[in-house]
Design a protein around this motif. Structure first.
Motif, mmCIF file in Angstrom:
data_model
loop_
_atom_site.group_PDB
_atom_site.id
_atom_site.type_symbol
_atom_site.label_atom_id
_atom_site.label_comp_id
_atom_site.label_asym_id
_atom_site.label_seq_id
_atom_site.Cartn_x
_atom_site.Cartn_y
_atom_site.Cartn_z
ATOM 1 N N ARG A 1 0.836 -1.207 0.000
ATOM 2 C CA ARG A 1 0.000 0.000 0.000
ATOM 3 C C ARG A 1 0.869 1.255 0.000
ATOM 4 N N LEU A 2 1.960 1.233 0.765
ATOM 5 C CA LEU A 2 2.862 2.383 0.805
ATOM 6 C C LEU A 2 3.501 2.615 -0.564
ATOM 7 N N LYS A 3 3.880 1.559 -1.239
ATOM 8 C CA LYS A 3 4.441 1.702 -2.590
ATOM 9 C C LYS A 3 3.435 2.384 -3.515
ATOM 10 N N THR A 4 2.175 1.991 -3.431
ATOM 11 C CA THR A 4 1.124 2.591 -4.251
ATOM 12 C C THR A 4 0.941 4.067 -3.900
ATOM 13 N N LEU A 5 0.929 4.357 -2.612
ATOM 14 C CA LEU A 5 0.772 5.737 -2.159
ATOM 15 C C LEU A 5 1.925 6.606 -2.664
#
Length: 102
Positions: free
Chosen positions: A81-85
Motif C-alpha cells: 500500500r505504501l508503494k502505491t501511495l
C-alpha cells in the motif's frame, strides 16, 4: 518518532522489525502530503507503527514501517500500500531495507 523498545500498540515478546524506505529528492511539502495520506489509510493501523524522518539538508526523507514478527502479514500488505501511495505522489523509492532472518 516512535520508541521501538516500548512495544506500544503491540503484543508479544519478540523484538520489533522495520521496513525502511529512503525517499531521496522528496521536498517537505510532498513529504507532508505523503504523511497525511498515510495516516488516513487503514492499512497502517495498529499494531503497525510508522516512523518518519523528514527531509533535511544532506539527509533524505525516510519512512519506516515497524511491526512485530507475528504481524508480518499486515506489514507486507502495508508495504504494498505504501508503494502505491508513493507512486501516487510520483515519488521514487531509492532504497528499501527489509529485515531478514537472523
Amino acid at each position: 518518532m516512535t520508541d521501538l523498545s516500548s512495544g506500544a500498540g503491540t503484543s508479544g515478546d519478540h523484538a520489533p522489525l522495520g521496513i525502511a524506505f529512503t525517499l531521496s529528492g522528496v521536498d517537505e511539502l510532498t513529504f507532508t502530503r505523503i504523511l497525511r495520506d498515510l495516516m488516513r489509510d487503514p492499512a497502517f493501523r495498529r499494531p503497525l507503527q510508522v516512523q518518519a524522518q523528514e527531509p533535511r539538508p544532506g539527509a533524505a526523507a525516510r519512512l519506516t514501517l515497524v511491526f512485530h514478527p507475528q504481524d508480518q502479514a499486515l506489514a507486507a500488505a502495508a508495504t504494498q500500500r505504501l508503494k502505491t501511495l508513493l507512486l501516487r505522489h510520483e515519488v521514487q523509492v531509492d532504497d528499501i531495507i527489509v529485515p531478514g532472518p537472523t
